[in-house]
Design a protein around this motif. Structure first.
Motif, PDB file in Angstrom:
ATOM      1  N   HIS A 277      -7.867  -0.172   0.901  1.00  0.00           N
ATOM      2  CA  HIS A 277      -7.155   0.547   1.966  1.00  0.00           C
ATOM      3  C   HIS A 277      -8.062   1.598   2.575  1.00  0.00           C
ATOM      4  CE1 HIS A 277      -3.624  -1.550   0.862  1.00  0.00           C
ATOM      5  NE2 HIS A 277      -3.522  -0.987  -0.316  1.00  0.00           N
TER       6      HIS A 277
ATOM      7  N   ARG B 254       5.638  10.538   7.243  1.00  0.00           N
ATOM      8  CA  ARG B 254       5.237   9.504   6.293  1.00  0.00           C
ATOM      9  C   ARG B 254       6.422   8.853   5.598  1.00  0.00           C
ATOM     10  NH1 ARG B 254       0.933  11.225   2.095  1.00  0.00           N
ATOM     11  NH2 ARG B 254      -0.068  11.678   4.059  1.00  0.00           N
TER      12      ARG B 254
ATOM     13  N   LEU C  61      -1.359  10.524   7.328  1.00  0.00           N
ATOM     14  CA  LEU C  61      -2.530  10.528   6.437  1.00  0.00           C
ATOM     15  C   LEU C  61      -3.644  11.387   7.022  1.00  0.00           C
ATOM     16  CD1 LEU C  61      -2.985   6.878   5.156  1.00  0.00           C
ATOM     17  CD2 LEU C  61      -2.131   8.849   3.911  1.00  0.00           C
TER      18      LEU C  61
ATOM     19  N   TRP D 103       2.824   6.704  10.097  1.00  0.00           N
ATOM     20  CA  TRP D 103       2.339   6.758   8.715  1.00  0.00           C
ATOM     21  C   TRP D 103       0.842   7.087   8.701  1.00  0.00           C
ATOM     22  CZ3 TRP D 103      -1.218   3.722   5.957  1.00  0.00           C
ATOM     23  CH2 TRP D 103      -1.207   3.888   4.570  1.00  0.00           C
ATOM     24  N   THR D 104       0.081   6.428   9.577  1.00  0.00           N
ATOM     25  CA  THR D 104      -1.354   6.685   9.667  1.00  0.00           C
ATOM     26  C   THR D 104      -1.614   8.121  10.126  1.00  0.00           C
ATOM     27  OG1 THR D 104      -1.506   4.385  10.393  1.00  0.00           O
ATOM     28  CG2 THR D 104      -3.503   5.698  10.541  1.00  0.00           C
TER      29      THR D 104
ATOM     30  N   TRP E 279      -7.290   5.482  -7.115  1.00  0.00           N
ATOM     31  CA  TRP E 279      -7.737   4.402  -6.224  1.00  0.00           C
ATOM     32  C   TRP E 279      -8.879   3.602  -6.840  1.00  0.00           C
ATOM     33  CZ3 TRP E 279      -7.837   8.529  -1.855  1.00  0.00           C
ATOM     34  CH2 TRP E 279      -6.538   8.719  -1.376  1.00  0.00           C
TER      35      TRP E 279
ATOM     36  N   GLY F 279      -8.338  10.405   2.460  1.00  0.00           N
ATOM     37  CA  GLY F 279      -8.166  11.056   1.167  1.00  0.00           C
ATOM     38  C   GLY F 279      -9.449  11.700   0.669  1.00  0.00           C
TER      39      GLY F 279
ATOM     40  N   THR G   2      -6.540   5.025   4.043  1.00  0.00           N
ATOM     41  CA  THR G   2      -6.080   5.920   2.982  1.00  0.00           C
ATOM     42  C   THR G   2      -7.265   6.543   2.247  1.00  0.00           C
ATOM     43  OG1 THR G   2      -4.372   4.244   2.690  1.00  0.00           O
ATOM     44  CG2 THR G   2      -4.399   6.048   1.115  1.00  0.00           C
ATOM     45  N   TRP G   3      -8.253   5.728   1.934  1.00  0.00           N
ATOM     46  CA  TRP G   3      -9.376   6.206   1.134  1.00  0.00           C
ATOM     47  C   TRP G   3     -10.223   7.229   1.872  1.00  0.00           C
ATOM     48  CZ3 TRP G   3     -11.322   0.837  -1.003  1.00  0.00           C
ATOM     49  CH2 TRP G   3     -10.374   0.363  -1.909  1.00  0.00           C
TER      50      TRP G   3
ATOM     51  N   LYS H 248       0.818  -1.213   0.000  1.00  0.00           N
ATOM     52  CA  LYS H 248       0.000   0.000   0.000  1.00  0.00           C
ATOM     53  C   LYS H 248       0.856   1.269   0.000  1.00  0.00           C
ATOM     54  CE  LYS H 248      -0.367   0.254   4.966  1.00  0.00           C
ATOM     55  NZ  LYS H 248      -1.176  -0.015   6.123  1.00  0.00           N
ATOM     56  N   LYS H 249       2.111   1.143   0.413  1.00  0.00           N
ATOM     57  CA  LYS H 249       2.920   2.350   0.559  1.00  0.00           C
ATOM     58  C   LYS H 249       3.737   2.682  -0.686  1.00  0.00           C
ATOM     59  CE  LYS H 249       3.067   2.253   5.553  1.00  0.00           C
ATOM     60  NZ  LYS H 249       2.659   0.856   5.787  1.00  0.00           N
TER      61      LYS H 249
END
Lengths: 10, 215
Positions: free
Chosen positions: B180, B47, B126, B122-123, B168, B187, B183-184, A6-7
């Motif tokens: 994901h 990130r 986002l 990382w999360t 996506w 986003g 992310t979605w 995913k990254k």
């Protein structure tokens, strides 16, 4: 080195 | 890599170049929110920690370095370059951006895919990216005269988000198990924040008038 699918995005 | 993803990355790159052009050549950061720029620097720093642990492609690593380098140089320019700093709308750029950082950190600690240091950061990046544009949108609304470059910068950033959503959708249908949620959803939230701006931007473009957001 590990690769997380995913990254591959920025 | 699909065409939407590439177009999105290029639009993102263009937005950063427009901003650097304004700051570096015109030596002005009028209408640019330092709060938003600081948030982006935090977003990329948290990130892209994986440049030390994973390798995807030369493209991926190069772009990460570009976004890290550009976001930090924009912040340094705005804070420490005498001429640029003088043009900064300090009185108008009052959004309390640290109040965005803490909730995003808490949310990342609560909702993540894996509870590891890199994964939580990382999360967090986002979630923070989703709301990082808010100080900039507030500043735009307060600024009477939005110059073309600042308007184009925000327009390109919004365009990049829109193209990522198309990317996506494309990946969902072409790659097996490409799901994901984190992310979605973040986003999507991020893109929706631009909706209002896009409306007024298209109006000003259609009527060939200067961009001005209603108070």
């Amino acid at each position: 080195l590990n690769k997380s699918y995913k990254k591959d995005e920025l | 890599m699909n065409i939407f993803r590439l177009a999105g990355d290029m639009t993102h790159l263009a937005s950063v170049l427009v901003l650097l052009l304004k700051i570096h050549t015109i030596k002005s950061c009028a209408g640019v929110s330092l709060k938003t720029q600081e948030l982006y620097a935090i977003v990329f720093a948290t990130r892209y920690l994986d440049i030390f642990t994973s390798f995807y492609s030369i493209y991926n690593t190069l772009m990460k370095l570009v976004f890290l380098g550009s976001s930090f140089s924009i912040v340094l320019y705005m804070k420490y370059h005498k001429t640029v700093h003088r043009s900064y709308d300090r009185e108008q750029d009052t959004f309390r951006h640290w109040f965005l950082v803490l909730p995003c950190l808490l949310l990342a600690l609560l909702i993540h895919e894996k509870f590891t240091f890199l994964e939580v950061l990382w999360t967090f990046s986002l979630y923070l990216e989703a709301v990082a544009i808010l100080p900039q949108l507030v500043l735009l609304q307060r600024t009477r005269n939005i110059d073309n470059l600042t308007g184009q910068y925000v327009f390109l950033l919004g365009g990049y988000r829109g193209l990522y959503i198309l990317n996506w959708i494309y990946r969902y249908f072409t790659e097996p198990h490409f799901v994901h949620w984190i992310t979605w959803i973040s986003g999507l939230v991020q893109t929706l924040l631009y909706a209002d701006f896009f409306f007024y931007y298209s109006q000003s473009w259609k009527n060939n008038k200067k961009l001005q957001l209603p108070a």
